[in-house]
Design an enzyme around this catalytic site. Structure first.
Site, short mmCIF file in Angstrom:
data_model
loop_
_atom_site.label_atom_id
_atom_site.label_comp_id
_atom_site.label_asym_id
_atom_site.label_seq_id
_atom_site.Cartn_x
_atom_site.Cartn_y
_atom_site.Cartn_z
N VAL A 168 1.46 -3.15 8.43
CA VAL A 168 1.29 -2.06 7.47
C VAL A 168 1.66 -0.71 8.11
CG1 VAL A 168 -1.21 -1.71 7.87
CG2 VAL A 168 -0.24 -1.23 5.63
N ASP A 169 1.43 -0.59 9.40
CA ASP A 169 1.77 0.64 10.14
C ASP A 169 3.27 0.91 10.05
OD1 ASP A 169 1.51 2.79 11.86
OD2 ASP A 169 0.95 1.60 13.63
N TYR A 175 -3.93 -8.05 14.74
CA TYR A 175 -5.13 -8.00 15.56
C TYR A 175 -6.04 -9.21 15.39
CZ TYR A 175 -4.21 -3.25 17.32
OH TYR A 175 -3.68 -2.15 17.97
N ILE A 199 0.82 -1.22 0.00
CA ILE A 199 0.00 0.00 0.00
C ILE A 199 0.86 1.27 0.00
CG2 ILE A 199 -0.31 0.32 2.50
CD1 ILE A 199 -3.36 0.70 1.86
N1 AR6 Z 1 0.69 -3.06 2.28
C1 AR6 Z 1 -0.55 -3.61 2.38
N2 AR6 Z 1 -0.91 -4.46 3.35
C2 AR6 Z 1 0.02 -4.79 4.28
C3 AR6 Z 1 1.34 -4.26 4.26
C4 AR6 Z 1 1.66 -3.36 3.21
N3 AR6 Z 1 2.86 -2.81 3.09
N4 AR6 Z 1 2.01 -4.78 5.32
C5 AR6 Z 1 1.16 -5.62 5.97
N5 AR6 Z 1 -0.03 -5.62 5.34
P1 AR6 Z 1 -1.52 -5.44 10.41
P2 AR6 Z 1 -3.82 -4.98 12.23
C6 AR6 Z 1 -1.28 -6.34 5.66
O1 AR6 Z 1 -0.93 -6.42 11.34
O2 AR6 Z 1 -4.15 -6.43 12.22
C7 AR6 Z 1 0.57 -2.81 13.99
O3 AR6 Z 1 1.67 -3.12 14.77
C8 AR6 Z 1 -1.20 -7.58 6.54
O4 AR6 Z 1 -0.81 -8.70 5.75
O5 AR6 Z 1 -0.64 -4.46 9.75
O6 AR6 Z 1 -4.92 -3.99 12.09
C9 AR6 Z 1 -0.17 -1.56 14.46
O7 AR6 Z 1 0.71 -0.63 15.06
C10 AR6 Z 1 -2.66 -7.71 6.99
O8 AR6 Z 1 -3.44 -8.36 6.00
O9 AR6 Z 1 -2.71 -4.56 11.12
C11 AR6 Z 1 -1.15 -2.12 15.44
O10 AR6 Z 1 -0.57 -2.25 16.73
C12 AR6 Z 1 -3.14 -6.25 7.05
O11 AR6 Z 1 -2.12 -5.47 6.39
C13 AR6 Z 1 -1.50 -3.47 14.89
O12 AR6 Z 1 -0.38 -3.87 14.10
C14 AR6 Z 1 -3.30 -5.72 8.46
O13 AR6 Z 1 -2.30 -6.28 9.30
C15 AR6 Z 1 -2.71 -3.43 13.98
O14 AR6 Z 1 -3.05 -4.73 13.59
#
Ligand code: AR6
Length: 176
Positions: free
Chosen positions: A39-40, A127, A17
């Site tokens: 993603v954060d 999460y 993203i």
């Molecule tokens: N582009 C698109 N999607 C992504 C990317 C990327 N570069 N990287 C990961 N994903 P998550 P949550 C996907 O864990 O579950 C963080 O530490 C990943 O495969 O990023 O809402 C925050 O600080 C998954 O499908 O977010 C919070 O503490 C999706 O993004 C916590 O994680 C969401 O995974 C939030 O957890």
């Protein structure tokens, strides 16, 4: 895959993203806006320190809400930081909170009069939200919203693995 709801294109894409060229990208943040993994972490790494500086000024964001910062070094002009629920079995209001995270993010798109936005699969990583349910909530919430907001031209889901893409595609096919 793309489909049209009135004047709005809804697209599913496989990728990172942080490389999106939409007006805004949505971050799956935590309520302290402290940055983290997933993603954060990727958004803060790619966007540079100005995004975290703005997050510190904003301070926090309750679960189910969304706040906006600039896009720093990203191509996207804005980052919409939303906080999805931690999944704890499904009977603690998770579905309403996940829906709210999408809805509040879309409201920030409307507030800023933006034409395009990209979403990750909120709550579906760290999460722990079950992917099928998360995809269903994401897609229905967005489709319902754009029906009444035809000024939004493009909503993209940018999904990070083939498996996540396939689940979203499958859920979308059930809806059309
Ligand atoms: N582009 C698109 N999607 C992504 C990317 C990327 N570069 N990287 C990961 N994903 P998550 P949550 C996907 O864990 O579950 C963080 O530490 C990943 O495969 O990023 O809402 C925050 O600080 C998954 O499908 O977010 C919070 O503490 C999706 O993004 C916590 O994680 C969401 O995974 C939030 O957890």
């Amino acid at each position: 895959m793309e489909m049209k709801i009135g004047g709005t294109v809804i697209a599913l894409a496989l990728g990172d993203i942080t490389r999106e060229e939409t007006d805004a990208i949505v971050n799956a943040a935590n309520s302290g806006l402290r940055g983290g993994g997933g993603v954060d972490g990727a958004i803060h790494r790619a966007g540079g320190p100005s995004i975290m500086e703005e997050c510190r000024v904003i301070g926090s964001c309750p679960t189910g809400q969304a706040v906006v910062t600039g896009g720093g070094n990203l191509t996207a002009r804005y980052v919409i930081h939303t906080v999805g629920p931690v999944y704890r079995g499904g009977s603690r209001g998770e579905a309403d909170l996940l829906k709210s995270a999408y809805l509040e993010s879309l409201k920030r798109v409307t507030d800023k009069r933006l034409k395009s936005v990209s979403f990750p699969a909120i709550s579906a990583g760290v999460y722990g939200y079950p992917l099928e349910e998360a995809a269903q909530i994401a897609l229905t919430t967005i489709i319902d919203y754009v029906k009444d907001h035809q000024e939004i031209e493009l909503v993209r889901f940018v999904l990070f693995s083939q498996n996540i893409y396939d689940v979203f595609l499958n859920e979308l096919k059930k809806m059309i």
